[in-house]
Design a protein around this motif. Structure first.
Motif, short mmCIF file in Angstrom:
data_model
loop_
_atom_site.label_atom_id
_atom_site.label_comp_id
_atom_site.label_asym_id
_atom_site.label_seq_id
_atom_site.Cartn_x
_atom_site.Cartn_y
_atom_site.Cartn_z
N LYS A 36 33.65 21.36 18.47
CA LYS A 36 34.03 21.49 17.05
C LYS A 36 33.05 22.34 16.27
CE LYS A 36 36.35 17.00 16.78
NZ LYS A 36 36.27 15.63 16.24
N ASP A 82 33.75 17.52 10.69
CA ASP A 82 34.20 16.62 11.76
C ASP A 82 33.23 16.68 12.94
OD1 ASP A 82 35.73 14.85 13.15
OD2 ASP A 82 37.46 16.17 13.43
N THR A 111 41.85 16.72 9.56
CA THR A 111 41.22 18.03 9.65
C THR A 111 42.26 19.11 9.97
OG1 THR A 111 39.14 17.06 10.40
CG2 THR A 111 39.48 19.39 10.86
N ALA A 147 41.18 20.64 16.60
CA ALA A 147 41.27 19.40 15.84
C ALA A 147 42.31 18.46 16.45
CB ALA A 147 41.61 19.69 14.38
N SER A 194 31.81 17.19 19.82
CA SER A 194 30.95 17.69 18.74
C SER A 194 30.53 19.13 19.02
CB SER A 194 29.73 16.79 18.55
OG SER A 194 28.92 16.80 19.71
N ASP A 222 37.66 8.50 14.06
CA ASP A 222 37.50 9.91 14.41
C ASP A 222 38.83 10.56 14.78
OD1 ASP A 222 34.72 10.07 14.04
OD2 ASP A 222 34.39 9.05 15.93
N ASN A 236 30.09 14.81 12.09
CA ASN A 236 30.37 13.38 12.23
C ASN A 236 30.21 12.95 13.68
OD1 ASN A 236 31.46 10.74 12.00
ND2 ASN A 236 33.51 11.51 12.38
N ASN A 237 30.73 13.75 14.61
CA ASN A 237 30.66 13.39 16.03
C ASN A 237 29.24 13.43 16.57
OD1 ASN A 237 33.87 14.87 16.96
ND2 ASN A 237 33.38 12.85 16.18
N ILE A 250 37.26 13.26 4.68
CA ILE A 250 36.65 12.85 5.96
C ILE A 250 35.41 12.01 5.69
CG2 ILE A 250 35.35 13.71 7.95
CD1 ILE A 250 37.34 16.06 8.05
N VAL A 299 40.49 11.20 11.49
CA VAL A 299 39.78 12.28 10.81
C VAL A 299 40.20 13.64 11.38
CG1 VAL A 299 37.51 13.38 10.59
CG2 VAL A 299 37.78 10.96 10.05
N SER A 300 40.34 13.71 12.70
CA SER A 300 40.73 14.98 13.33
C SER A 300 42.14 15.38 12.95
CB SER A 300 40.59 14.86 14.86
OG SER A 300 39.24 14.71 15.23
#
Length: 301
Positions: A28, A43, A165, A122, A25, A158, A46-47, A187, A161-162
């Motif tokens: 990113k 993203d 991304t 990502a 996190s 996750d 989210n983390n 996402i 999602v990455s």
């Protein structure tokens, strides 16, 4: 007790998730702001909440290890399932926040072109989270932990999602800037979908939902045990990593206590072969064949 050993083992998965999420996190969010990527920032956001969700799972695992007391005769194992429920709420909140931000950016576009470094970050994140997912899902299956499984599902989400991304950022660099924001929206949807799956599984367990196919399989195996005359009822419910099974059977009313007890042991072994985490309570009743009542009218033609 094996259950407590499993719960302590489950803490390793929670700690691993927390460490991975803190690192990723931070990475990113920093690179997302420096590299002008809405998707990578979403993203990263989210983390940050995944950290809180993983801490909730860790707390649930620790509370579950408390021994039985006067008002918790079965122990505190369901704290593990409650922690999964809390984690799902946190994920839903984050998913909604990501969606709102993405919609605002779609309605009021920001002309930003993400840097190539954001793609690397990502993809790196996807590899790390997939490795964490593989570890946690294997651990969850080994110790039969709903909380660790919820954490593993979050890890898998996750990782996907990455990957999404990275695709969105690539499209934005090629000139399709809006794709980066659209990816952030997707996402948000993925986060909410994963949260709903975790929520449904936790609620199913907390409301004593149980697999009817497993019940049918237990009934069949118990009925095949010698000297079991009739299977009256089979009930089941989950107590976090434990499976609690209640079986009521009828046997010959003239059997002594020793022979009846031997039958209960056979039933317990049969159930444990179907579910190694099962604890079975067997109730024995005397078998009484139903009498056939013949009416006099049956003889008149």
């Amino acid at each position: 007790m094996e259950q407590y050993t499993n719960l302590r083992a489950g803490e390793k998965g929670a700690y691993l998730s927390i460490i991975a999420y803190i690192f990723l996190s931070t990475l990113k969010l920093i690179v997302g702001y420096m590299g002008d990527s809405e998707a990578l920032k979403a993203d990263g956001l989210n983390n940050t909440t995944d950290i809180i969700a993983s801490i909730a799972v860790l707390i649930g695992l620790k509370i579950s290890q408390r021994p039985p007391d006067d008002d918790h005769r079965y122990g505190h194992f369901r704290a593990e399932t409650i922690s999964s429920l809390i984690a799902s709420f946190i994920m839903i909140y984050v998913g909604i926040e990501v969606l709102i931000t993405a919609v605002k950016n779609i309605m009021h576009p920001i002309n930003q072109e993400p840097r190539a470094l954001t793609i690397v970050v990502a993809l790196f994140s996807a590899v790390v989270m997939f490795a964490v997912y593989k570890y946690n899902i294997a651990l969850a299956k080994r110790i039969n932990s709903s909380a660790v499984k919820a954490a593993a599902y979050d890890n898998r989400s996750d990782a996907l999602v990455s990957i999404g991304t990275a695709i969105g950022i690539t499209a934005a660099i090629l000139g399709f800037v809006i794709v980066d924001t659209i990816t952030a929206f997707v996402i948000g949807l993925i986060i909410i979908k994963t949260a709903i799956e975790i929520f449904k599984e936790a609620v199913f367990s907390l409301t004593d939902g149980f697999d009817p196919e497993l019940i049918a399989s237990i009934e069949k195996h118990v009925a095949d045990i010698p000297r079991v005359r009739e299977v009256v009822e089979v009930r089941g419910r989950h107590h976090a990593s434990l499976t609690l099974i209640d079986v009521t059977v009828c046997v010959n009313p003239h059997l002594n206590v020793r022979d009846s007890h031997a039958i209960t042991e056979q039933i317990e072994k049969a159930v444990q072969q179907l579910d190694p985490f099962a604890t079975t309570l067997v109730h024995i009743e005397p078998y009484e064949p139903k009498a056939v009542v013949i009416c006099e009218d049956d003889y008149h033609f």
